[in-house]
Design a protein around this motif. Structure first.
Motif, mmCIF file in Angstrom:
data_model
loop_
_atom_site.group_PDB
_atom_site.id
_atom_site.type_symbol
_atom_site.label_atom_id
_atom_site.label_comp_id
_atom_site.label_asym_id
_atom_site.label_seq_id
_atom_site.Cartn_x
_atom_site.Cartn_y
_atom_site.Cartn_z
ATOM 1 N N ASP A 41 21.063 59.306 6.632
ATOM 2 C CA ASP A 41 20.992 60.586 7.374
ATOM 3 C C ASP A 41 20.425 59.956 8.799
ATOM 4 O O ASP A 41 19.383 60.002 8.992
ATOM 5 C CB ASP A 41 20.056 61.578 6.829
ATOM 6 N N VAL A 42 21.397 59.759 9.580
ATOM 7 C CA VAL A 42 21.222 59.363 11.224
ATOM 8 C C VAL A 42 20.238 60.361 11.752
ATOM 9 O O VAL A 42 19.453 60.066 12.325
ATOM 10 C CB VAL A 42 22.413 58.851 11.664
ATOM 11 N N PRO A 43 20.870 61.594 11.754
ATOM 12 C CA PRO A 43 19.757 62.663 12.402
ATOM 13 C C PRO A 43 18.540 62.704 12.113
ATOM 14 O O PRO A 43 17.745 62.877 13.051
ATOM 15 C CB PRO A 43 20.586 63.803 12.107
ATOM 16 N N PHE A 44 18.256 62.467 10.901
ATOM 17 C CA PHE A 44 16.804 62.494 10.522
ATOM 18 C C PHE A 44 16.157 61.285 10.817
ATOM 19 O O PHE A 44 15.117 61.347 11.303
ATOM 20 C CB PHE A 44 16.911 62.984 8.924
ATOM 21 N N ILE A 45 16.663 60.136 10.232
ATOM 22 C CA ILE A 45 16.119 58.830 10.598
ATOM 23 C C ILE A 45 15.767 58.751 12.057
ATOM 24 O O ILE A 45 14.687 58.369 12.446
ATOM 25 C CB ILE A 45 16.627 57.774 9.743
ATOM 26 N N PHE A 46 16.790 58.605 12.759
ATOM 27 C CA PHE A 46 16.899 58.242 14.417
ATOM 28 C C PHE A 46 16.622 59.181 14.852
ATOM 29 O O PHE A 46 16.433 59.160 16.348
ATOM 30 C CB PHE A 46 18.289 57.486 14.638
ATOM 31 N N GLY A 47 16.424 60.573 14.404
ATOM 32 C CA GLY A 47 16.419 61.679 15.415
ATOM 33 C C GLY A 47 14.735 62.130 15.184
ATOM 34 O O GLY A 47 14.033 62.017 16.134
ATOM 35 N N ALA A 48 14.608 62.732 14.195
ATOM 36 C CA ALA A 48 13.169 63.355 13.883
ATOM 37 C C ALA A 48 12.243 62.259 13.536
ATOM 38 O O ALA A 48 11.062 62.296 13.733
ATOM 39 C CB ALA A 48 13.258 64.459 12.879
ATOM 40 N N PHE A 49 12.407 61.307 12.579
ATOM 41 C CA PHE A 49 11.396 60.569 11.984
ATOM 42 C C PHE A 49 10.690 59.709 12.722
ATOM 43 O O PHE A 49 9.547 59.509 12.714
ATOM 44 C CB PHE A 49 12.241 59.567 10.877
ATOM 45 N N ILE A 50 11.623 58.800 13.740
ATOM 46 C CA ILE A 50 10.888 58.141 14.652
ATOM 47 C C ILE A 50 10.166 58.535 15.589
ATOM 48 O O ILE A 50 8.892 58.190 15.741
ATOM 49 C CB ILE A 50 12.083 56.944 15.575
ATOM 50 N N PRO A 51 10.513 59.608 16.259
ATOM 51 C CA PRO A 51 9.557 60.340 17.078
ATOM 52 C C PRO A 51 8.154 60.806 16.330
ATOM 53 O O PRO A 51 6.991 60.708 17.001
ATOM 54 C CB PRO A 51 10.217 61.352 18.033
ATOM 55 N N ILE A 100 22.722 67.206 16.029
ATOM 56 C CA ILE A 100 22.589 66.712 17.373
ATOM 57 C C ILE A 100 21.251 67.039 17.968
ATOM 58 O O ILE A 100 20.790 66.331 18.701
ATOM 59 C CB ILE A 100 23.791 67.074 18.588
ATOM 60 N N LEU A 101 21.013 68.121 17.707
ATOM 61 C CA LEU A 101 19.614 68.747 18.196
ATOM 62 C C LEU A 101 18.395 68.082 17.666
ATOM 63 O O LEU A 101 17.380 67.699 18.174
ATOM 64 C CB LEU A 101 19.433 70.455 18.100
ATOM 65 N N MET A 102 18.896 67.721 16.253
ATOM 66 C CA MET A 102 17.778 66.928 15.404
ATOM 67 C C MET A 102 17.576 65.612 16.085
ATOM 68 O O MET A 102 16.572 65.007 15.815
ATOM 69 C CB MET A 102 18.255 66.871 14.052
ATOM 70 N N ILE A 103 18.393 65.099 16.694
ATOM 71 C CA ILE A 103 18.431 63.794 17.554
ATOM 72 C C ILE A 103 17.683 63.930 18.765
ATOM 73 O O ILE A 103 16.705 63.211 19.162
ATOM 74 C CB ILE A 103 19.805 63.133 17.425
ATOM 75 N N ALA A 104 18.177 65.101 19.526
ATOM 76 C CA ALA A 104 17.856 65.095 20.917
ATOM 77 C C ALA A 104 16.544 65.632 21.066
ATOM 78 O O ALA A 104 15.601 65.120 21.957
ATOM 79 C CB ALA A 104 18.703 65.792 21.670
#
Length: 172
Positions: A65-75, A7-11
């Motif tokens: 991997d949703v947290p990586f792709i939509f969390g860290a990767f896009i920003p 969750i932190l990887m996304i936020a």
């Protein structure tokens, strides 16, 4: 514990985008989405060829991997374009460093905390893949900004409109 990390990887990465103007985010979002789609397709191939696996997924129905792709990767992709776009050497250096960081200490950390496991994919594959996606993002942004222009002349599709097909004779 692992759910909190995800969750932190996304936020946290998305919160960093609050430092940017909305226009800047919009400018680089198209190129970011191009490489995001490519990464999602790569994630589907990873499932098929058992390149890597994720334990205890946050979204069990999805194979990526949703947290990586939509969390860290896009920003991270947006930030790389903000800092390096228009300065190719800076962009290459930033993304080469990010690719090395992802491939070696970060993947080792993910394996240590039992977040993911590389199976038929090596660390250096991750580095090359990450760097290739960064180059595609840069090229995509150049294309979007009109730096890469189409070859002058008529469109090849125009010729299809001019072709007249002969009438078929009815079979008797």
């Amino acid at each position: 514990m692992l759910v909190i990390v995800r969750i932190l990887m996304i936020a946290i990465p998305w919160l960093s985008l609050l430092l940017l103007k909305k226009e800047v985010i919009k400018r680089f979002m198209t190129a970011t989405l191009v490489v995001t789609i490519l990464l999602m397709l790569l994630g589907e191939l990873a499932v098929t060829y058992n390149w890597w696996t994720y334990q205890d997924k946050l979204f069990p129905g999805l194979s990526v991997d949703v947290p990586f792709i939509f969390g860290a990767f896009i920003p991270a992709t947006i930030w790389a374009l903000v800092v390096g776009y228009g300065h190719p050497v800076r962009y290459v250096v930033i993304n080469a460093a990010a690719a090395v960081f992802l491939a070696y200490p970060l993947i080792s950390l993910y394996e240590y905390i039992d977040y993911s496991q590389l199976n038929n994919f090596k660390d250096w594959h991750s580095m090359v893949t990450s760097f290739s996606l960064a180059l595609i993002a840069y090229w995509s942004q150049m294309w979007q900004d009109g730096v890469i222009k189409p070859i002058p002349g008529e469109s090849p599709l125009r010729k299809f409109k001019e072709v007249e097909f002969p009438a078929r004779e009815k079979a008797r």
